[in-house]
Design a protein around this motif. Structure first.
Motif, PDB file in Angstrom:
ATOM      1  N   LEU A 146     -28.713  13.815  -6.790  1.00 52.06           N
ATOM      2  CA  LEU A 146     -29.076  15.337  -6.151  1.00 52.06           C
ATOM      3  C   LEU A 146     -30.793  15.870  -7.289  1.00 52.06           C
ATOM      4  O   LEU A 146     -31.052  15.622  -7.687  1.00 52.06           O
ATOM      5  N   SER A 147     -30.631  16.581  -5.638  1.00 52.56           N
ATOM      6  CA  SER A 147     -32.172  17.451  -5.696  1.00 52.56           C
ATOM      7  C   SER A 147     -31.752  18.355  -7.051  1.00 52.56           C
ATOM      8  O   SER A 147     -30.497  18.860  -7.582  1.00 52.56           O
ATOM      9  N   GLY A 148     -32.893  18.599  -7.524  1.00 54.96           N
ATOM     10  CA  GLY A 148     -33.352  19.792  -7.971  1.00 54.96           C
ATOM     11  C   GLY A 148     -32.977  20.845  -8.576  1.00 54.96           C
ATOM     12  O   GLY A 148     -31.542  22.083  -9.076  1.00 54.96           O
ATOM     13  N   GLY A 149     -32.652  21.568  -7.129  1.00 52.73           N
ATOM     14  CA  GLY A 149     -32.539  22.920  -6.240  1.00 52.73           C
ATOM     15  C   GLY A 149     -30.603  22.370  -6.767  1.00 52.73           C
ATOM     16  O   GLY A 149     -29.890  23.401  -6.584  1.00 52.73           O
ATOM     17  N   GLN A 150     -30.184  21.429  -6.025  1.00 49.68           N
ATOM     18  CA  GLN A 150     -28.989  21.181  -5.584  1.00 49.68           C
ATOM     19  C   GLN A 150     -27.668  21.366  -6.761  1.00 49.68           C
ATOM     20  O   GLN A 150     -26.981  21.839  -7.025  1.00 49.68           O
ATOM     21  N   GLN A 151     -29.076  20.459  -8.060  1.00 54.43           N
ATOM     22  CA  GLN A 151     -28.278  20.642  -9.662  1.00 54.43           C
ATOM     23  C   GLN A 151     -27.976  22.486 -10.415  1.00 54.43           C
ATOM     24  O   GLN A 151     -27.155  22.475 -10.762  1.00 54.43           O
ATOM     25  N   GLN A 152     -29.156  23.057  -9.981  1.00 50.87           N
ATOM     26  CA  GLN A 152     -28.751  24.468 -10.381  1.00 50.87           C
ATOM     27  C   GLN A 152     -27.743  25.071  -9.585  1.00 50.87           C
ATOM     28  O   GLN A 152     -27.379  25.243 -10.335  1.00 50.87           O
ATOM     29  N   ARG A 153     -27.643  24.927  -8.408  1.00 48.23           N
ATOM     30  CA  ARG A 153     -26.947  25.583  -7.570  1.00 48.23           C
ATOM     31  C   ARG A 153     -25.433  24.881  -7.910  1.00 48.23           C
ATOM     32  O   ARG A 153     -24.604  25.741  -8.233  1.00 48.23           O
ATOM     33  N   ALA A 154     -25.037  23.541  -7.952  1.00 42.66           N
ATOM     34  CA  ALA A 154     -24.778  23.042  -8.943  1.00 42.66           C
ATOM     35  C   ALA A 154     -23.576  23.545 -10.865  1.00 42.66           C
ATOM     36  O   ALA A 154     -22.643  24.274 -10.351  1.00 42.66           O
ATOM     37  N   ALA A 155     -24.947  23.988 -11.213  1.00 46.65           N
ATOM     38  CA  ALA A 155     -24.542  24.301 -12.456  1.00 46.65           C
ATOM     39  C   ALA A 155     -24.005  26.149 -12.522  1.00 46.65           C
ATOM     40  O   ALA A 155     -22.871  26.436 -13.150  1.00 46.65           O
ATOM     41  N   ILE A 156     -24.829  26.776 -10.986  1.00 48.34           N
ATOM     42  CA  ILE A 156     -23.573  28.093 -11.264  1.00 48.34           C
ATOM     43  C   ILE A 156     -23.083  28.112 -10.611  1.00 48.34           C
ATOM     44  O   ILE A 156     -22.113  28.876 -10.677  1.00 48.34           O
ATOM     45  N   ALA A 157     -22.181  26.874  -9.550  1.00 50.73           N
ATOM     46  CA  ALA A 157     -21.171  26.755  -9.188  1.00 50.73           C
ATOM     47  C   ALA A 157     -19.960  26.633 -10.318  1.00 50.73           C
ATOM     48  O   ALA A 157     -18.747  27.160 -10.168  1.00 50.73           O
ATOM     49  N   ARG A 158     -20.450  25.991 -11.192  1.00 52.16           N
ATOM     50  CA  ARG A 158     -19.891  25.743 -12.270  1.00 52.16           C
ATOM     51  C   ARG A 158     -19.706  26.511 -13.212  1.00 52.16           C
ATOM     52  O   ARG A 158     -18.203  27.455 -14.222  1.00 52.16           O
ATOM     53  N   ALA A 159     -20.420  27.826 -13.656  1.00 51.96           N
ATOM     54  CA  ALA A 159     -20.418  28.883 -14.504  1.00 51.96           C
ATOM     55  C   ALA A 159     -18.811  29.823 -13.594  1.00 51.96           C
ATOM     56  O   ALA A 159     -18.568  29.890 -13.894  1.00 51.96           O
ATOM     57  N   LEU A 160     -19.250  29.729 -12.299  1.00 51.56           N
ATOM     58  CA  LEU A 160     -18.374  31.007 -11.644  1.00 51.56           C
ATOM     59  C   LEU A 160     -16.950  30.740 -11.368  1.00 51.56           C
ATOM     60  O   LEU A 160     -16.383  31.480 -11.193  1.00 51.56           O
ATOM     61  N   ALA A 161     -16.840  29.258 -11.466  1.00 51.23           N
ATOM     62  CA  ALA A 161     -15.292  28.433 -11.418  1.00 51.23           C
ATOM     63  C   ALA A 161     -14.776  28.875 -12.977  1.00 51.23           C
ATOM     64  O   ALA A 161     -13.802  28.993 -12.770  1.00 51.23           O
ATOM     65  N   MET A 162     -15.045  29.305 -13.532  1.00 49.85           N
ATOM     66  CA  MET A 162     -14.573  30.138 -15.468  1.00 49.85           C
ATOM     67  C   MET A 162     -14.295  32.077 -14.969  1.00 49.85           C
ATOM     68  O   MET A 162     -13.657  32.455 -15.313  1.00 49.85           O
ATOM     69  N   ARG A 163     -14.921  32.249 -13.424  1.00 46.70           N
ATOM     70  CA  ARG A 163     -14.470  33.837 -13.272  1.00 46.70           C
ATOM     71  C   ARG A 163     -15.152  34.730 -13.989  1.00 46.70           C
ATOM     72  O   ARG A 163     -14.637  35.223 -14.577  1.00 46.70           O
ATOM     73  N   PRO A 164     -16.092  34.382 -14.096  1.00 47.26           N
ATOM     74  CA  PRO A 164     -16.709  34.447 -15.356  1.00 47.26           C
ATOM     75  C   PRO A 164     -17.219  36.916 -15.007  1.00 47.26           C
ATOM     76  O   PRO A 164     -16.775  36.494 -14.077  1.00 47.26           O
ATOM     77  N   LYS A 165     -16.678  37.493 -16.235  1.00 42.03           N
ATOM     78  CA  LYS A 165     -17.473  39.080 -15.804  1.00 42.03           C
ATOM     79  C   LYS A 165     -18.975  39.261 -15.719  1.00 42.03           C
ATOM     80  O   LYS A 165     -19.692  40.444 -15.034  1.00 42.03           O
ATOM     81  N   VAL A 166     -19.558  38.811 -16.409  1.00 46.16           N
ATOM     82  CA  VAL A 166     -20.723  38.443 -16.551  1.00 46.16           C
ATOM     83  C   VAL A 166     -21.331  37.122 -16.143  1.00 46.16           C
ATOM     84  O   VAL A 166     -20.873  36.038 -16.969  1.00 46.16           O
ATOM     85  N   MET A 167     -22.934  37.220 -15.491  1.00 43.59           N
ATOM     86  CA  MET A 167     -23.571  36.051 -15.679  1.00 43.59           C
ATOM     87  C   MET A 167     -24.882  36.313 -15.691  1.00 43.59           C
ATOM     88  O   MET A 167     -25.680  36.826 -16.223  1.00 43.59           O
ATOM     89  N   LEU A 168     -25.362  34.926 -17.028  1.00 36.81           N
ATOM     90  CA  LEU A 168     -26.702  35.081 -17.687  1.00 36.81           C
ATOM     91  C   LEU A 168     -27.448  33.785 -17.517  1.00 36.81           C
ATOM     92  O   LEU A 168     -26.710  32.957 -17.207  1.00 36.81           O
ATOM     93  N   PHE A 169     -28.671  34.022 -16.838  1.00 37.44           N
ATOM     94  CA  PHE A 169     -29.474  33.658 -16.383  1.00 37.44           C
ATOM     95  C   PHE A 169     -30.570  33.362 -17.377  1.00 37.44           C
ATOM     96  O   PHE A 169     -31.645  34.617 -17.311  1.00 37.44           O
ATOM     97  N   ASP A 170     -30.824  31.927 -17.604  1.00 37.30           N
ATOM     98  CA  ASP A 170     -32.178  32.298 -18.492  1.00 37.30           C
ATOM     99  C   ASP A 170     -33.055  30.757 -18.001  1.00 37.30           C
ATOM    100  O   ASP A 170     -33.557  30.469 -17.942  1.00 37.30           O
TER     101      ASP A 170
END
Ligand code: ADP
Ligand code: MG
Length: 249
Positions: A146-170
């Motif tokens: 995947l491209s870097g942008g696609q990988q980062q969107r996958a990383a966001i999907a992975r975090a969201l899959a846990m149904r988080p209450k809050v998201m931290l982006f560094d």
């Protein structure tokens, strides 16, 4: 802004100090992020932004003070700490996907392991999230395909899959080629529009102006300003903020 007076803030830091040896990297940090707010953290390199993010999901222990997430102090270890990490999604500059797993497996693994979601449900949710971030057609590929942008969107999907209450982006877009920055910012903007509580360290001033409810400016381990984006960008109060803005705008 969704700041019901009765609800505890989603993140609350009180008198937080953190040292690396003699280096005092977080100095009496006090701040709150109410549920539903998007707070952008700005500041020069080395000012403590990453350490603050890492302290909030206890990747870094603090030396004094207290951090609460959704009204509860951070647990030190064990199952409670795993639950905290599930509630606080984190997206880093480096995408940190499992290289030897498909994108789909990257997104389904933790919900099954930590949240005890069934394989079928994890897969269904993962495909919905990959659809939402625009890469459902990449589900069977490996991160390196995947491209870097696609990988980062996958990383966001992975975090969201846990149904988080809050998201931290560094600095989620700092490692991306310029043409891929916007697709990741668009994903983050739509999350913000859906009411996700977000703490975002970024140098993307356009995102800060459009998506942030508040800007927190850090310098040398301190929170120097905490204001609306409008006030921060048009009328910064401190010399340090003026100096910082002068260099990046
Ligand atoms: P920022 O994200 O704003 O660039 P950091 O939180 O990464 O700042 O770092 C704050 C300060 O702490 C810097 O001086 C950095 O060199 C130092 N630092 C960060 N991590 C460590 C560590 N693991 N050990 C020692 N010093 C560290
Ligand atoms: Mg950093």
């Amino acid at each position: 802004m969704s700041t019901a007076t009765s609800a505890p803030p989603m993140i609350k830091a009180s008198g937080v100090n953190k040292f690396f040896g003699d280096l005092h990297v977080l100095k009496e940090i006090d701040f709150e992020v109410p549920a539903g707010q998007v707070v952008v953290v700005l500041g020069p390199s080395g000012s403590g932004k990453s350490t603050l993010c890492r302290a909030i999901n206890r990747l870094e222990p603090i030396n004094s003070g207290e951090i609460q997430v959704d009204g509860k102090p951070l647990p030190a270890e064990g199952k409670a700490l795993a639950a905290l990490r599930a509630d606080v999604g984190m997206v880093f500059q480096q995408f940190n996907l499992f290289a030897h797993k498909t994108i789909l497996d990257n997104v389904t693994l933790a919900p099954q392991k930590v949240r005890k979601v069934s394989a079928g449900d994890a897969r269904k949710t993962a495909m919905e999230l990959l659809e939402r971030v625009g890469i459902a057609n990449q589900a069977q590929k490996y991160p390196a395909q995947l491209s870097g942008g696609q990988q980062q969107r996958a990383a966001i999907a992975r975090a969201l899959a846990m149904r988080p209450k809050v998201m931290l982006f560094d600095e989620p877009t700092s490692a991306l080629d310029p043409e891929m920055v916007q697709e990741v910012l668009d994903t983050m903007t739509s999350l913000a529009d859906e009411g996700m509580t977000m703490l975002v360290v970024t140098h993307e001033m356009g995102f800060a102006r459009r998506a942030a409810h508040r800007v927190v400016f850090m310098s040398d381990g301190e929170i120097v300003e905490d204001s609306t984006p409008d006030d921060f960008f048009t009328a910064p109060k401190s010399e340090r903020a003026k100096d910082f803005l002068g260099k990046i705008l």
